[in-house]
Design a protein around this motif. Structure first.
Motif, PDB file in Angstrom:
ATOM      1  N   MET A  58       0.850  -1.180   0.000  1.00 34.81           N
ATOM      2  CA  MET A  58       0.000   0.000   0.000  1.00 34.81           C
ATOM      3  C   MET A  58       0.892   1.238   0.000  1.00 34.81           C
ATOM      4  O   MET A  58       1.831   1.335   0.772  1.00 34.81           O
ATOM      5  N   GLU A  59       0.564   2.166  -0.865  1.00 34.36           N
ATOM      6  CA  GLU A  59       1.299   3.416  -0.948  1.00 34.36           C
ATOM      7  C   GLU A  59       0.336   4.559  -0.667  1.00 34.36           C
ATOM      8  O   GLU A  59      -0.800   4.559  -1.123  1.00 34.36           O
ATOM      9  N   LEU A  60       0.791   5.524   0.118  1.00 34.79           N
ATOM     10  CA  LEU A  60      -0.032   6.679   0.455  1.00 34.79           C
ATOM     11  C   LEU A  60       0.526   7.934  -0.195  1.00 34.79           C
ATOM     12  O   LEU A  60       1.736   8.119  -0.249  1.00 34.79           O
ATOM     13  N   GLU A  61      -0.360   8.777  -0.674  1.00 37.87           N
ATOM     14  CA  GLU A  61       0.038  10.052  -1.274  1.00 37.87           C
ATOM     15  C   GLU A  61      -0.552  11.181  -0.435  1.00 37.87           C
ATOM     16  O   GLU A  61      -1.754  11.216  -0.178  1.00 37.87           O
ATOM     17  N   LEU A  62       0.299  12.094   0.009  1.00 35.83           N
ATOM     18  CA  LEU A  62      -0.158  13.251   0.767  1.00 35.83           C
ATOM     19  C   LEU A  62      -0.827  14.223  -0.197  1.00 35.83           C
ATOM     20  O   LEU A  62      -0.221  14.646  -1.181  1.00 35.83           O
ATOM     21  N   THR A  63      -2.094  14.554   0.069  1.00 32.23           N
ATOM     22  CA  THR A  63      -2.838  15.419  -0.850  1.00 32.23           C
ATOM     23  C   THR A  63      -3.127  16.806  -0.291  1.00 32.23           C
ATOM     24  O   THR A  63      -3.702  17.631  -0.980  1.00 32.23           O
ATOM     25  N   GLY A  64      -2.732  17.070   0.938  1.00 34.46           N
ATOM     26  CA  GLY A  64      -2.957  18.387   1.532  1.00 34.46           C
ATOM     27  C   GLY A  64      -2.935  18.309   3.038  1.00 34.46           C
ATOM     28  O   GLY A  64      -2.773  17.233   3.617  1.00 34.46           O
ATOM     29  N   ASN A  65      -3.088  19.473   3.656  1.00 26.66           N
ATOM     30  CA  ASN A  65      -3.120  19.512   5.113  1.00 26.66           C
ATOM     31  C   ASN A  65      -3.891  20.739   5.586  1.00 26.66           C
ATOM     32  O   ASN A  65      -4.189  21.634   4.796  1.00 26.66           O
ATOM     33  N   ASP A  66      -4.200  20.746   6.871  1.00 20.84           N
ATOM     34  CA  ASP A  66      -4.975  21.825   7.474  1.00 20.84           C
ATOM     35  C   ASP A  66      -4.139  22.734   8.365  1.00 20.84           C
ATOM     36  O   ASP A  66      -4.678  23.476   9.177  1.00 20.84           O
ATOM     37  N   VAL A  67      -2.815  22.706   8.217  1.00 17.35           N
ATOM     38  CA  VAL A  67      -1.953  23.472   9.108  1.00 17.35           C
ATOM     39  C   VAL A  67      -2.264  24.962   9.039  1.00 17.35           C
ATOM     40  O   VAL A  67      -2.428  25.621  10.067  1.00 17.35           O
ATOM     41  N   ARG A  68      -2.363  25.514   7.846  1.00 20.47           N
ATOM     42  CA  ARG A  68      -2.635  26.949   7.711  1.00 20.47           C
ATOM     43  C   ARG A  68      -3.968  27.321   8.358  1.00 20.47           C
ATOM     44  O   ARG A  68      -4.065  28.296   9.106  1.00 20.47           O
ATOM     45  N   ALA A  69      -5.002  26.544   8.093  1.00 18.30           N
ATOM     46  CA  ALA A  69      -6.325  26.837   8.655  1.00 18.30           C
ATOM     47  C   ALA A  69      -6.296  26.774  10.178  1.00 18.30           C
ATOM     48  O   ALA A  69      -6.862  27.642  10.858  1.00 18.30           O
ATOM     49  N   LEU A  70      -5.653  25.756  10.717  1.00 18.53           N
ATOM     50  CA  LEU A  70      -5.576  25.624  12.173  1.00 18.53           C
ATOM     51  C   LEU A  70      -4.765  26.766  12.784  1.00 18.53           C
ATOM     52  O   LEU A  70      -5.122  27.308  13.832  1.00 18.53           O
ATOM     53  N   ARG A  71      -3.678  27.134  12.120  1.00 17.95           N
ATOM     54  CA  ARG A  71      -2.821  28.215  12.616  1.00 17.95           C
ATOM     55  C   ARG A  71      -3.564  29.551  12.613  1.00 17.95           C
ATOM     56  O   ARG A  71      -3.564  30.275  13.614  1.00 17.95           O
ATOM     57  N   THR A  72      -4.214  29.875  11.511  1.00 19.17           N
ATOM     58  CA  THR A  72      -4.906  31.166  11.430  1.00 19.17           C
ATOM     59  C   THR A  72      -6.118  31.211  12.353  1.00 19.17           C
ATOM     60  O   THR A  72      -6.446  32.266  12.888  1.00 19.17           O
ATOM     61  N   ARG A  73      -6.780  30.074  12.553  1.00 16.91           N
ATOM     62  CA  ARG A  73      -7.912  30.017  13.476  1.00 16.91           C
ATOM     63  C   ARG A  73      -7.476  30.393  14.889  1.00 16.91           C
ATOM     64  O   ARG A  73      -8.243  30.967  15.647  1.00 16.91           O
ATOM     65  N   ARG A  74      -6.245  30.088  15.238  1.00 18.19           N
ATOM     66  CA  ARG A  74      -5.712  30.430  16.557  1.00 18.19           C
ATOM     67  C   ARG A  74      -5.062  31.809  16.592  1.00 18.19           C
ATOM     68  O   ARG A  74      -4.546  32.230  17.626  1.00 18.19           O
ATOM     69  N   GLY A  75      -5.047  32.490  15.455  1.00 16.70           N
ATOM     70  CA  GLY A  75      -4.463  33.823  15.410  1.00 16.70           C
ATOM     71  C   GLY A  75      -2.945  33.831  15.491  1.00 16.70           C
ATOM     72  O   GLY A  75      -2.354  34.816  15.936  1.00 16.70           O
ATOM     73  N   LEU A  76      -2.325  32.756  15.026  1.00 18.54           N
ATOM     74  CA  LEU A  76      -0.871  32.649  15.075  1.00 18.54           C
ATOM     75  C   LEU A  76      -0.255  32.998  13.726  1.00 18.54           C
ATOM     76  O   LEU A  76      -0.811  32.675  12.676  1.00 18.54           O
ATOM     77  N   SER A  77       0.906  33.608  13.763  1.00 19.69           N
ATOM     78  CA  SER A  77       1.672  33.821  12.538  1.00 19.69           C
ATOM     79  C   SER A  77       2.493  32.562  12.265  1.00 19.69           C
ATOM     80  O   SER A  77       2.631  31.689  13.139  1.00 19.69           O
ATOM     81  N   GLN A  78       3.061  32.482  11.070  1.00 17.47           N
ATOM     82  CA  GLN A  78       3.942  31.363  10.775  1.00 17.47           C
ATOM     83  C   GLN A  78       5.136  31.371  11.732  1.00 17.47           C
ATOM     84  O   GLN A  78       5.582  30.316  12.178  1.00 17.47           O
ATOM     85  N   ALA A  79       5.635  32.555  12.057  1.00 19.64           N
ATOM     86  CA  ALA A  79       6.768  32.672  12.982  1.00 19.64           C
ATOM     87  C   ALA A  79       6.391  32.170  14.374  1.00 19.64           C
ATOM     88  O   ALA A  79       7.207  31.518  15.042  1.00 19.64           O
ATOM     89  N   ASP A  80       5.174  32.469  14.818  1.00 18.08           N
ATOM     90  CA  ASP A  80       4.711  31.993  16.129  1.00 18.08           C
ATOM     91  C   ASP A  80       4.697  30.470  16.176  1.00 18.08           C
ATOM     92  O   ASP A  80       5.178  29.853  17.128  1.00 18.08           O
ATOM     93  N   LEU A  81       4.118  29.864  15.133  1.00 24.17           N
ATOM     94  CA  LEU A  81       4.038  28.406  15.092  1.00 24.17           C
ATOM     95  C   LEU A  81       5.432  27.796  14.980  1.00 24.17           C
ATOM     96  O   LEU A  81       5.735  26.806  15.637  1.00 24.17           O
TER      97      LEU A  81
END
Length: 70
Positions: free
Chosen positions: A1-24
């Protein structure tokens, strides 16, 4: 079985918390560029970093990172 990463929710989760990329990045002990690369899909984080991100956002790796089986 091979898995392909198709996306993530990091940006959405980060912005929902009001964090900048530098903060995270500071919270994870990585560079801001690493956070940006993860968010845009140019970089797949190591397993320890993926787990740390999931714990930080109180979710699971499976919910945060989207994969499909090939």
């Amino acid at each position: 079985m091979e898995l392909e990463l198709t996306g993530n929710d990091v940006r959405a989760l980060r912005t929902r918390r009001g964090l900048s990329q530098a903060d995270l990045a500071a919270a994870m002990g990585v560079s801001r560029q690493t956070v940006n690369s993860i968010e845009t899909g140019r970089y797949t984080p190591s397993l320890p970093l993926a787990i740390a991100l999931a714990r930080f956002f109180e979710t699971t790796v499976e919910e945060m990172f989207h994969v499909k089986e090939q």
